[in-house]
Design an enzyme around this catalytic site. Structure first.
Site, mmCIF file in Angstrom:
data_model
loop_
_atom_site.group_PDB
_atom_site.id
_atom_site.type_symbol
_atom_site.label_atom_id
_atom_site.label_comp_id
_atom_site.label_asym_id
_atom_site.label_seq_id
_atom_site.Cartn_x
_atom_site.Cartn_y
_atom_site.Cartn_z
ATOM 1 N N ASN A 66 0.857 -1.192 0.000
ATOM 2 C CA ASN A 66 0.000 0.000 0.000
ATOM 3 C C ASN A 66 0.895 1.245 0.000
ATOM 4 O O ASN A 66 1.657 1.473 0.951
ATOM 5 C CB ASN A 66 -0.890 -0.044 1.245
ATOM 6 N N HIS A 94 1.073 6.110 1.720
ATOM 7 C CA HIS A 94 1.851 6.965 2.613
ATOM 8 C C HIS A 94 2.953 7.743 1.908
ATOM 9 O O HIS A 94 3.483 8.712 2.450
ATOM 10 C CB HIS A 94 2.402 6.162 3.790
ATOM 11 N N HIS A 102 -5.531 3.720 -1.879
ATOM 12 C CA HIS A 102 -6.864 4.073 -1.373
ATOM 13 C C HIS A 102 -7.209 5.468 -1.894
ATOM 14 O O HIS A 102 -6.561 6.452 -1.529
ATOM 15 C CB HIS A 102 -6.808 4.064 0.172
ATOM 16 N N ARG A 133 -9.389 8.144 -1.352
ATOM 17 C CA ARG A 133 -10.361 8.583 -0.331
ATOM 18 C C ARG A 133 -11.274 9.654 -0.903
ATOM 19 O O ARG A 133 -10.896 10.402 -1.795
ATOM 20 C CB ARG A 133 -9.615 9.146 0.888
ATOM 21 N N ARG A 184 -7.167 12.924 0.479
ATOM 22 C CA ARG A 184 -6.148 13.506 1.361
ATOM 23 C C ARG A 184 -4.730 13.026 1.047
ATOM 24 O O ARG A 184 -3.765 13.643 1.446
ATOM 25 C CB ARG A 184 -6.473 13.253 2.829
ATOM 26 N N GLU A 193 -8.635 0.586 -3.057
ATOM 27 C CA GLU A 193 -9.587 0.677 -1.948
ATOM 28 C C GLU A 193 -10.423 1.932 -2.126
ATOM 29 O O GLU A 193 -9.904 2.984 -2.493
ATOM 30 C CB GLU A 193 -8.837 0.799 -0.622
ATOM 31 N N THR A 240 -8.366 3.825 8.191
ATOM 32 C CA THR A 240 -9.611 3.050 8.186
ATOM 33 C C THR A 240 -9.815 2.343 9.524
ATOM 34 O O THR A 240 -9.008 1.518 9.925
ATOM 35 C CB THR A 240 -9.550 1.990 7.054
ATOM 36 N N GLU A 263 -11.081 -9.166 2.713
ATOM 37 C CA GLU A 263 -9.841 -8.783 3.395
ATOM 38 C C GLU A 263 -10.181 -8.648 4.869
ATOM 39 O O GLU A 263 -11.023 -7.829 5.260
ATOM 40 C CB GLU A 263 -9.279 -7.470 2.838
ATOM 41 N N HIS A 313 -3.971 -4.298 7.720
ATOM 42 C CA HIS A 313 -4.135 -3.134 8.587
ATOM 43 C C HIS A 313 -3.298 -3.275 9.860
ATOM 44 O O HIS A 313 -3.535 -4.165 10.661
ATOM 45 C CB HIS A 313 -5.590 -2.853 8.980
HETATM 46 N N1 PXP Z 1 -5.874 -2.886 3.892
HETATM 47 C C1 PXP Z 1 -6.854 -1.952 3.956
HETATM 48 C C2 PXP Z 1 -8.211 -2.333 3.486
HETATM 49 C C3 PXP Z 1 -6.582 -0.642 4.412
HETATM 50 O O1 PXP Z 1 -7.570 0.271 4.463
HETATM 51 C C4 PXP Z 1 -5.263 -0.320 4.790
HETATM 52 C C5 PXP Z 1 -4.945 1.071 5.222
HETATM 53 O O2 PXP Z 1 -5.110 1.946 4.160
HETATM 54 C C6 PXP Z 1 -4.279 -1.321 4.687
HETATM 55 C C7 PXP Z 1 -4.617 -2.597 4.258
HETATM 56 C C8 PXP Z 1 -2.856 -1.059 5.032
HETATM 57 O O3 PXP Z 1 -2.751 -0.751 6.389
HETATM 58 P P1 PXP Z 1 -1.377 -0.279 6.994
HETATM 59 O O4 PXP Z 1 -1.015 0.998 6.348
HETATM 60 O O5 PXP Z 1 -1.690 -0.142 8.450
HETATM 61 O O6 PXP Z 1 -0.380 -1.365 6.699
#
Ligand code: PXP
Length: 260
Positions: free
Chosen positions: A6, A9, A42, A44, A48, A69, A100, A150, A213
């Site tokens: 992901n 960030h 994601h 959003r 953001r 996402e 999330t 998931e 997550h």
């Molecule tokens: N999976 C989903 C569905 C999420 O919403 C997120 C956070 O955006 C993640 C995985 C990844 O989470 P993390 O950044 O805490 O590893």
């Protein structure tokens, strides 16, 4: 175990200065070079971090499948279907949250999600739903014809952090988990049992099982060991580690830990 990285960030860092770097698109080829399996982003409602242009450029240029996402808001679904990612993962979204929190409630949102499922199927896009490890939610995922679930590992990750890191004594300590060690240990076991039972049930229903997550280099092993979980989506911890060791190396280290 498949690994989706992901990369939201990277855009968070860019938005901290509202300039044009770092560019999340630059991460895409490095994820492939590190031999991970998927790009997760994601989009959003408040844009953001990842914005529409990022998402489009990533989908157009990625040699890996893109798992997008998004919330169940009609406008965002229209936008995402137009972008044609490989997979859509439906997540709950609240504007005020930092990230999330909690899974999507498929019981409460059944009619809306069922309609989205049909639209995605018509567009040839895979559907996953980000849900809590709860048997009613899993059965609902099956009945709306999702191909994937998931499982939300946020509770497990929070308990783990309160038990084994210094989160407990920090400003980010989680109030409802400020418990004696023995209670936290029981909670950790329970959360892992729920994830295990959920993965088994989903597999019996022919749903493919991902999880994510809050997973990091310390806590991921327990999740990798759960039978039937075949994919993890991990963001924050990989991007955080890449500050010190470089992005490709951070992905490689996580991939090493993801070996079943
Ligand atoms: N999976 C989903 C569905 C999420 O919403 C997120 C956070 O955006 C993640 C995985 C990844 O989470 P993390 O950044 O805490 O590893």
């Amino acid at each position: 175990m498949l690994l989706g990285v992901n990369i939201d960030h990277i855009a968070v860092l860019r938005e901290a200065r509202r300039i044009n770097d770092p560019d999340p698109l630059d991460a895409v080829s490095l994820v492939k070079r590190a031999r991970a399996d998927q790009i997760t982003i994601h989009l959003r409602e408040d844009r953001r971090h990842i914005n529409d242009l990022d998402a489009l450029r990533i989908i157009e240029n990625s040699q890996l499948p893109v798992n997008m996402e998004c919330s169940i808001d009609e406008e965002i679904i229209d936008t995402v279907i137009d972008m044609n990612p490989f997979r859509v993962t439906l997540v709950p979204e609240k504007r005020e949250e930092v990230t999330t929190e909690g899974g999507l409630d498929l019981i409460k949102n059944f009619a809306k999600v069922e309609k989205i499922s049909k639209r995605l199927s018509d567009a040839g896009i895979e559907l996953s739903v980000f849900i809590d490890p709860d048997m009613f939610q899993i059965k609902m995922a099956k009945s709306i014809n999702a191909q994937w679930i998931e499982l939300h590992t946020g509770l497990y990750s929070n308990i783990y952090a309160m038990l084994f890191s210094n989160l407990k004594n920090s400003p980010h300590s989680i109030k409802e988990l400020d418990l004696p060690r023995n209670e936290l240990k029981t909670k950790l076991e329970n959360s892992l049992d729920e994830l295990k039972e959920s993965a088994l049930l989903a597999d019996e229903l022919n749903l493919k099982v991902a999880a994510g997550h809050g997973l990091n280099y310390q806590n991921v092993k327990n999740i990798v060991d759960i039978p039937k979980i075949i994919e993890l989506n991990i963001g924050q911890s990989i991007i955080a580690r890449s500050v010190f060791v470089g992005f490709e190396q951070a992905v490689k280290e996580m991939l090493e830990l993801c070996k079943k």
